[in-house]
Design an enzyme around this catalytic site. Structure first.
Site, PDB file in Angstrom:
ATOM      1  N   CYS A 185       0.836  -1.210   0.000  1.00 30.84           N
ATOM      2  CA  CYS A 185       0.000   0.000   0.000  1.00 30.84           C
ATOM      3  C   CYS A 185       0.865   1.252   0.000  1.00 30.84           C
ATOM      4  O   CYS A 185       1.318   1.704   1.063  1.00 30.84           O
ATOM      5  CB  CYS A 185      -0.943  -0.001   1.205  1.00 30.84           C
ATOM      6  SG  CYS A 185      -2.021   1.456   1.241  1.00 30.84           S
TER       7      CYS A 185
ATOM      8  N   CYS B   9      -0.460   4.268   1.902  1.00 33.78           N
ATOM      9  CA  CYS B   9      -0.229   4.217   3.347  1.00 33.78           C
ATOM     10  C   CYS B   9       1.239   4.458   3.699  1.00 33.78           C
ATOM     11  O   CYS B   9       1.535   5.099   4.707  1.00 33.78           O
ATOM     12  CB  CYS B   9      -0.607   2.847   3.928  1.00 33.78           C
ATOM     13  SG  CYS B   9      -2.005   2.055   3.162  1.00 33.78           S
ATOM     14  N   ASP B  10       2.151   3.918   2.923  1.00 36.98           N
ATOM     15  CA  ASP B  10       3.546   3.833   3.370  1.00 36.98           C
ATOM     16  C   ASP B  10       4.528   4.741   2.640  1.00 36.98           C
ATOM     17  O   ASP B  10       5.702   4.810   3.030  1.00 36.98           O
ATOM     18  CB  ASP B  10       4.039   2.376   3.240  1.00 36.98           C
ATOM     19  CG  ASP B  10       3.281   1.446   4.176  1.00 36.98           C
ATOM     20  OD1 ASP B  10       2.705   1.940   5.154  1.00 36.98           O
ATOM     21  OD2 ASP B  10       3.259   0.234   3.925  1.00 36.98           O
TER      22      ASP B  10
END
Ligand code: NDP
Length: 325
Positions: A135, A138-139
């Protein structure tokens, strides 16, 4: 726990399932939730989550899921860490078989999530969250000015690649063919961005590093040439697989395995009428069976959107149950 007729059985323990359990328990529906094999869902494999609202300094994925679980239990949800083996939608109440025991419920919420596809390379699991991610949204922020690689050639891969360019100018896209699958507009974005280097006809053959990802071995599948490159991050964007095998041929599911509700294209049919779809957007093609989270949603796939869908489904279910006493 006494096996009485339930108002609601929830299948799945990701953000959608737990959030629905919180809402349903607070609505005095006394839900019973079967967690499945991966208790807590995909977030159990992540480290820091920085984009879930309410946590100024972020929260660890497993910590967030444990908090949701305990919150649901505090309001009276029963949670059983077992896998649903069989389900019968042809009867009302519906029947759910777990460990050879049959549970009955007036309504069902499917919140079984999806899995990100990976290559299944040796050491992949060990390096997950230590350089390997599924992801980028997200990261990406953890990779400021680092060397990162994205695998895939579809819209998700382009989105991930673009997300990473906000943090680093060393972004590499590994495409296994000589062309991209992504939509034209997305292709144009990636082809015109000089922070992105595309490696055509290239595959990852091994992951390098001690305790964290440090490099990759790449192979050009046209000339067979291999090379080792330095890499701080590797993002998989090669597709997802919804966990919906149990429901095949029982409710309407699209060609990629996602459950259809009127939120994602369910049309009049099955045993529900259009008006029911309008009243209960999270209902599937079977009246009384609802679905939420990544087993439905192939677009956003975020913890917060999944939680939101769980809340919506619980509200629909409460209304449906009282309208169908
Ligand atoms: P896709 O199935 O569209 O693309 C998967 C990509 O991964 C393909 O390029 C495929 O290669 C590649 N791939 C698959 N297996 C491997 C492997 N083993 N090794 C290397 N590469 C591999 O999945 P997406 O997740 O990108 O998209 C899913 C759906 O969601 C699509 O309909 C997409 O349009 C949509 N979507 C829309 C977005 C938007 O509109 N903004 C954003 C994200 C997704 P190959 O091409 O060779 O098969």
């Amino acid at each position: 726990m006494v096996n009485t007729l339930r108002e609601l059985i929830i299948i799945g323990s990701g953000p959608a399932g737990y959030t629905a359990a919180i809402y349903a328990a607070r609505a005095a529906l006394k839900p019973l939730l079967f967690s499945g094999l991966t208790i807590g869902g995909q977030l159990m494999f992540t480290t820091e989550i920085e984009n879930f609202p309410g946590f100024t300094n972020g929260i660890l994925g497993p910590q967030l899921m444990l908090a949701m679980r305990e919150q649901a239990q505090r309001f009276g949800a029963d949670i059983v860490d077992e896998v649903v083996e069989k389900i019968e939608f042809g009867k009302q109440p519906f029947e759910v078989v777990v460990q050879n025991k049959t549970y009955q419920s007036r309504s069902i919420l499917i919140a079984t999530g999806a899995e990100s596809l990976t290559l299944g390379l040796p050491r992949e699991k060990e390096l997950y969250g230590r350089g390997i991610s599924t992801c980028a949204v997200c990261d990406a922020a953890f990779y400021r000015e680092r060397i990162v690689y994205v695998i895939g050639g579809g819209d998700s891969a382009i989105e991930d690649t673009m997300a990473l360019t906000k943090f680093t100018s060393n972004v590499n896209l590994l495409v296994r063919r000589g062309e991209l699958r992504a939509s034209k507009i997305m292709q144009d974005r990636v082809l015109s961005n000089d922070k992105i280097k595309i490696h055509w006809n290239t595959e990852v053959v091994s992951l390098l590093g001690d305790g964290k990802l440090e490099g990759l071995e790449l192979k050009n599948n046209q000339n067979g040439k291999k090379e080792q490159v330095k890499a701080d991050g590797l993002f998989y964007a090669i597709g997802h697989r919804p966990n919906t095998d149990l429901f095949k041929n029982k409710i309407n599911i699209n060609d990629n395995g996602y459950i259809l509700t009127s939120l994602n294209g369910l049309e009049k049919g099955g045993n529900i009428s259009q008006i029911w779809q309008n009243q209960y957007p999270s209902m599937t093609s079977i009246s009384g069976v609802f679905a939420a989270g990544d087993c439905v949603d192939y677009r956003y796939r975020q913890a917060i959107t999944s939680s939101g869908m769980g809340a919506m489904a619980a509200i629909d279910i409460e209304k449906w149950l009282s309208a169908n006493e």
